[in-house]
Each structure stands twice: as C-alpha cells, then as structure tokens.
Design a protein around this motif. Structure first.
Motif, PDB file in Angstrom:
ATOM      1  N   LEU A 170      62.433  30.928  40.217  1.00  0.00           N
ATOM      2  CA  LEU A 170      63.156  31.566  39.125  1.00  0.00           C
ATOM      3  C   LEU A 170      62.436  31.206  37.836  1.00  0.00           C
ATOM      4  CD1 LEU A 170      66.925  30.793  39.930  1.00  0.00           C
ATOM      5  CD2 LEU A 170      65.603  32.813  40.555  1.00  0.00           C
ATOM      6  N   GLY A 171      62.273  32.162  36.945  1.00  0.00           N
ATOM      7  CA  GLY A 171      61.605  31.836  35.698  1.00  0.00           C
ATOM      8  C   GLY A 171      61.579  32.993  34.740  1.00  0.00           C
ATOM      9  N   ARG A 172      61.183  32.691  33.533  1.00  0.00           N
ATOM     10  CA  ARG A 172      60.988  33.702  32.516  1.00  0.00           C
ATOM     11  C   ARG A 172      59.549  34.207  32.595  1.00  0.00           C
ATOM     12  NH1 ARG A 172      64.643  33.681  28.268  1.00  0.00           N
ATOM     13  NH2 ARG A 172      63.758  35.749  27.926  1.00  0.00           N
ATOM     14  N   ARG A 173      59.394  35.502  32.743  1.00  0.00           N
ATOM     15  CA  ARG A 173      58.071  36.133  32.692  1.00  0.00           C
ATOM     16  C   ARG A 173      57.090  35.501  33.675  1.00  0.00           C
ATOM     17  NH1 ARG A 173      60.066  35.145  27.687  1.00  0.00           N
ATOM     18  NH2 ARG A 173      60.727  36.980  26.514  1.00  0.00           N
ATOM     19  N   LEU A 174      57.453  35.516  34.937  1.00  0.00           N
ATOM     20  CA  LEU A 174      56.569  34.956  35.950  1.00  0.00           C
ATOM     21  C   LEU A 174      55.311  35.796  36.145  1.00  0.00           C
ATOM     22  CD1 LEU A 174      59.117  33.853  38.722  1.00  0.00           C
ATOM     23  CD2 LEU A 174      58.006  32.421  36.985  1.00  0.00           C
ATOM     24  N   LEU A 175      55.353  37.067  35.762  1.00  0.00           N
ATOM     25  CA  LEU A 175      54.219  37.988  35.922  1.00  0.00           C
ATOM     26  C   LEU A 175      53.763  38.033  37.377  1.00  0.00           C
ATOM     27  CD1 LEU A 175      52.205  37.129  32.681  1.00  0.00           C
ATOM     28  CD2 LEU A 175      53.806  39.020  33.046  1.00  0.00           C
ATOM     29  N   VAL A 176      54.758  38.108  38.268  1.00  0.00           N
ATOM     30  CA  VAL A 176      54.525  38.159  39.707  1.00  0.00           C
ATOM     31  C   VAL A 176      55.106  39.464  40.235  1.00  0.00           C
ATOM     32  CG1 VAL A 176      55.069  37.072  41.932  1.00  0.00           C
ATOM     33  CG2 VAL A 176      54.543  35.651  39.943  1.00  0.00           C
ATOM     34  N   ASP A 177      54.433  40.070  41.193  1.00  0.00           N
ATOM     35  CA  ASP A 177      54.951  41.265  41.848  1.00  0.00           C
ATOM     36  C   ASP A 177      56.347  40.976  42.386  1.00  0.00           C
ATOM     37  OD1 ASP A 177      55.520  43.447  43.406  1.00  0.00           O
ATOM     38  OD2 ASP A 177      53.762  43.280  44.693  1.00  0.00           O
ATOM     39  N   PRO A 178      57.355  41.769  42.011  1.00  0.00           N
ATOM     40  CA  PRO A 178      58.714  41.470  42.465  1.00  0.00           C
ATOM     41  C   PRO A 178      58.863  41.506  43.981  1.00  0.00           C
ATOM     42  CG  PRO A 178      58.603  43.646  41.456  1.00  0.00           C
ATOM     43  CD  PRO A 178      57.311  42.967  41.148  1.00  0.00           C
ATOM     44  N   LEU A 179      58.079  42.316  44.666  1.00  0.00           N
ATOM     45  CA  LEU A 179      58.161  42.334  46.123  1.00  0.00           C
ATOM     46  C   LEU A 179      57.688  41.012  46.709  1.00  0.00           C
ATOM     47  CD1 LEU A 179      58.872  43.937  48.641  1.00  0.00           C
ATOM     48  CD2 LEU A 179      56.571  44.924  48.604  1.00  0.00           C
ATOM     49  N   GLU A 180      56.748  40.361  46.048  1.00  0.00           N
ATOM     50  CA  GLU A 180      56.315  39.035  46.503  1.00  0.00           C
ATOM     51  C   GLU A 180      57.458  38.033  46.405  1.00  0.00           C
ATOM     52  OE1 GLU A 180      53.148  35.541  45.197  1.00  0.00           O
ATOM     53  OE2 GLU A 180      52.672  37.637  44.784  1.00  0.00           O
TER      54      GLU A 180
END
Length: 541
Positions: A170-180
C-alpha cells in the motif's frame, strides 16, 4: 465555467427552463406529486403521465458545505454548495450553489430564492438569500426502518467461510501496474488459505473492468488472463451492496453450488492515476448522479457528504471535535500497523488547525488516496476443517435498500445507504450490538463512521459525541474498539476491502501489535452513499 450537464430528452426541459426565469420541476399530471430528479413514473400513484410544473422558486437551506478545495482550475474556491428544500414540497430538494452573500453568511434554515446562471444552452438554477427570517424545517431526519420479512429460514451466509486474505503493498504513487498489485494480493490470499491456483473456481470483484480514474485493474477479465485460471462462475460490477458486494455475490454462488473457492479482489491505483494524469473529464456531466452535482462544483464526495455532516452538527448540536475523535483514534491505531501510510501522531490541535477541504471536513477528515490491492477468498463451509488457519464465518449480511439511493433526496442527517442496511443486518441474526467486540466501519470521511455507529445502534441518533467519550469508547481498550488498523483515514483508501482484511486478521488473532484482545465477533461495513453492505462475522469455534 463548471462542467455543464448533458442534455437528454428526460432532462433538457429542466436545464433550459430558466430562460424565462421560472423554475420547473416534473409534476405528475394525475396526483400532482412533484418528482426530482425526473423519472418516468410517479412514485406515489404510479402514473406515467407527467409534465414540467412551474414552482415558486422559494426554498430553505437544508444542508450546505463551504468548499475550500480547488477541484478544477475553472472553479476557484471558496464557494457554497447546498441542498435546498423547495417551499412547495420539502421532500423535493436540489443540489445547488448559494450566491449573493459571503460563504460565512450561509445558514441552515435560511430562506432563499432561485436565480439562473446561463452558460451556453443551459440555465443553472442557483439560489440567493431573500432576507426573510430563518425558518428551518423538519426534513431528512433518520428513522429506524423495518426490513422485509425473510422469505425463508435459510441463511446463504452460513454455507461459506472466509478462508484466506492477501494484500499487496500500500502506498502513495507506487507507479506500479495495478494488475501487478492485484496478482500480488491474490497469490498471497491463495497461499494463506492453503490452496493452489487450480483450486480457484470463482472470481468476484468490485467495481469491475470498466471503472475509470484508477478504480480497477481491469476486472475479472484482466486477472483471469494474467493467472490463466478457468472459473466456473465470475462476477464484477458496481451495482452491488458496496465493495463488499463482491463477497455477497461469492457467498451466494458458493451456496448455490456454482463454485467452491471464490477469489474476491479489489484494486485501487488512484494516486498513480492522478500522477500520470490519465484521461480527462471532457464533455458534459452525465449520469443519474453527476449531472445534478458537477454543474454546481460538487466535484467530490467531500462536498456531498459534507452537506449532510453540516446538517448533523446543526440538528444535534455536535462539534467538529466529535469528528476529530474518529480521526485521532484512526491515526493512533495506524501507528501499530506497519502497512499504514500515515503513522505519525495526531493531536486535536493538529486536527482543528489543518486546512479545510469542504466544511465541516478538514484534511484529516478525508481518507487517503493510494495504490494497493486486497484479496479475500470465500470457500465452501465444509472446507473449514482443512484450512491451515481458523476460518471466519459470516453470521449475517445486511444489504437491503430501504432509503432512496440518492445523496440529497432522502436522509440528510446521516450518510445515505447506512440506516436501511444496518436494520437489515440485525433482522438476519439473533445477535445484537452488545454482542459485538470490534467494529470495522467505513470511514471514507470521519462522518461516515459516525453514521454507521448510529445506524447500527451502538448509540442513538445524535448521541455519538457523548458516546465517544473523547475517543475513549473506540480505543483498543474501549467499549467498542474501532478500526484498529487505522481505517481509510490513515491506512489508505482501499474502498472497503481493507476492513474485510482487518476483520479476518483480528478474528484469527493474527493482527500483531494492533490485536484487540479476545475478539470473537466483529461488524464490518464496506461502503455508504451508494447501495452498501454490512457484515457480522465470527471466529470459527
């Protein structure tokens, strides 16, 4: 210029009525009932005959919020958004703006008259004070509803258990593909239940693959393609009993024998979405809700719920310290939750001095947009004996809609879609509020939790401020510990699924430093303001 409403055959006449300076509301030509928003059938006599009816344009301020947040470059704050009740029928209300005075001069009970603000081919009805004495009205007060009588003694909830939970970062602005993130949570939940992916024969999610603005990873289709599993049953969509409706549907499917292990998941990536500036509002405001709110700058649930919260404070004499107690409790609990986004201490002075967002809500009344995914597995009840961890049973679910599914036409003192579902929950069990050891209550805003506390009967309508006892009642050692993980106000806004995850962890006695002692029964709500749902859960004996 605000977003203008989309003109449809059903609404065009309303938005253009102001060309001659007269406010018009749909009227039944058989019984005279005024209906708003426009509908194809009269709710009183069921006539299909209707026509625009001219009304006086006089109204009373029933609720309001002073918006301090700049949601759009075109809408500089501050400005007042209000719910006004028409003089002809106080049960007919408009969401609008109050103009012609300073924001601080607006009051509940204030008498106002319509003006029209023309934009292109639309005349927006706004209201200005008349100078007449205040005359508040009894409108939108809460009631204890009577649910429908159960059609049978069978309880579908008892045919399944919650067998596994998983959570991504969980985090702010992880910049990770949401499907991942979704895959991370789902694989963890499958392992937690002692299952293999091949055991999963059902998938269920909220709000489905067509949700925008960072509210979904792509739904069932995206996850099935990533994991290459082959469910015999699947479900996804927003017209469910809140985010927890994904679990309700899964329990029904298991009870019907359609599947045995359903992987339920919820993914948000609002922070990254906003950072990347994907999409855009564009066009005109459309739909059964947004078309009536966005043109008046009511861009956020902070505005919609803020109007009800203001009426609650006025109606019951409560203060912002009541809301502060909810926020401070959540932050203190989050300090013991390593997954929480905000864990620093919060004092009442910090709370009261924070910048305003939309009165009476300040910064710490609002939940935290984040990126993350949570998964919960619903399994057939006879699988409980084979699970590596204690199963959690759903004693009852409350889903019935007993209020209008509207933000401004029904109850105005509480969040909509809380009171009916609460009563429905208790109609499906012999347990009562005194039997509950722990509350996981939706807190998209601090006021949401107040609405659920009263709706569920832990205290009476308007009694929360005294019942909280300065926050002592909801502390981990209080009479009803509330949101020991920090809730959405501090852990992060996972739209309901964070409460489900925490409920299972607490009932298993696996919550670590935040564990509430001797928890056996928990109540969990997963929404409000839309058709919502609430669960009563127990640790397996």
């Amino acid at each position: 210029m605000p977003p203008l409403p989309e003109l449809t055959p059903a609404t065009e006449w309303f938005w253009r009525a102001g060309a001659d300076g007269k406010l018009r509301i749909q009227g039944c030509t058989d019984c005279g009932k005024l209906v708003h928003p426009p509908a194809p059938i009269c709710p009183r006599c069921r006539s299909r005959s209707h026509a625009p009816a001219v009304v006086s344009g006089l109204a009373t301020v029933a609720g309001y919020t002073i918006n301090a947040q700049q949601w759009s470059p075109d809408l500089p704050p501050p400005y007042v958004i209000a719910t006004v009740a028409l003089a002809e029928d106080p049960d007919v209300r408009l969401t609008t703006n109050i103009v012609g005075c300073e924001p601080a001069e607006v009051r509940i009970g204030q008498q106002v008259a319509v003006r029209f603000d023309p934009h292109e081919d639309v005349w927006l009805p706004v209201f200005a004070p008349t100078g007449a004495p205040d005359d508040d009205i009894d409108v939108g007060d809460p009631i204890r509803y009577t649910p429908r009588k159960p059609v049978s003694d069978k309880r579908f909830e008892h045919d399944s258990v919650l067998s596994g939970i998983g959570r991504s970062r969980l985090g702010r602005r992880l910049l990770v593909d949401p499907l991942e993130l979704t895959v991370d949570a789902c694989l963890e939940a499958v392992a937690d239940a002692g299952l293999r992916l091949d055991d999963i024969d059902g998938l269920s999610t909220y709000p489905g693959g067509f949700a925008g603005a960072g509210m979904s990873e792509g739904g069932v289709t995206a996850l099935e393609e990533a994991l290459r599993i082959h469910p015999t049953w699947h479900n996804g969509g927003g017209d469910l009993p809140g985010p927890g409706g994904a679990l309700v549907a899964a329990m029904l499917a298991v009870s019907a024998g359609l599947c045995r292990h359903v992987l339920c998941f919820r993914t948000v990536w609002e922070s990254t979405y906003r950072t990347l500036r994907l999409g855009g509002s564009g066009g005109r405001a459309a739909g059964s809700m947004m078309a009536w709110r966005l043109p008046f700058g009511a861009m956020s649930a902070a505005n919609w719920i803020g109007m009800n919260a203001t009426r609650y404070l006025h109606r019951y004499g409560a203060t912002r310290e009541m809301l502060g107690a909810i926020a401070i409790n959540g932050r203190a609990n989050a300090a013991r939750n390593p997954a929480a986004i905000y864990r620093d201490p919060l004092t009442m002075d910090d709370y009261l001095s924070a910048r305003m967002v939309s009165s009476p809500f300040g910064l710490y009344d609002c939940d935290v947009p984040c990126d993350g995914s949570i998964a919960v597995i619903v399994s057939a009840a006879d699988a409980a004996a084979d699970l590596p961890k204690p199963a959690v049973r759903v004693v009852a679910a409350g889903t019935q809609i007993l209020e209008r599914t509207s933000w401004d036409q029904g109850v105005l003192t509480h969040e909509p879609q809380v009171l009916g579902q609460s009563e429905h929950l208790w109609s499906r069990t012999e347990l009562r509020p005194d039997d509950v050891d722990l509350a996981l209550l939706y807190d998209g805003f601090s006021f949401n939790a107040v609405s659920w506390l009263e709706g569920l009967g832990f205290c009476g309508f308007g009694e929360t401020q005294d019942w909280l006892d300065g926050g002592r009642s909801i502390a981990p050692d209080g009479r009803l510990p509330l949101n020991p993980h920090g809730g959405q106000l501090s852990e992060g806004r996972t739209h309901g699924f964070g409460f489900l995850y925490e409920a299972v962890a607490q009932l298993r006695h696996e919550a670590g430093d935040r564990q509430v002692p001797d928890v056996r029964t928990a109540v969990v709500s997963t929404g409000g303001g839309t058709p919502s749902g609430v669960f009563l859960m127990q640790r397996d004996a």
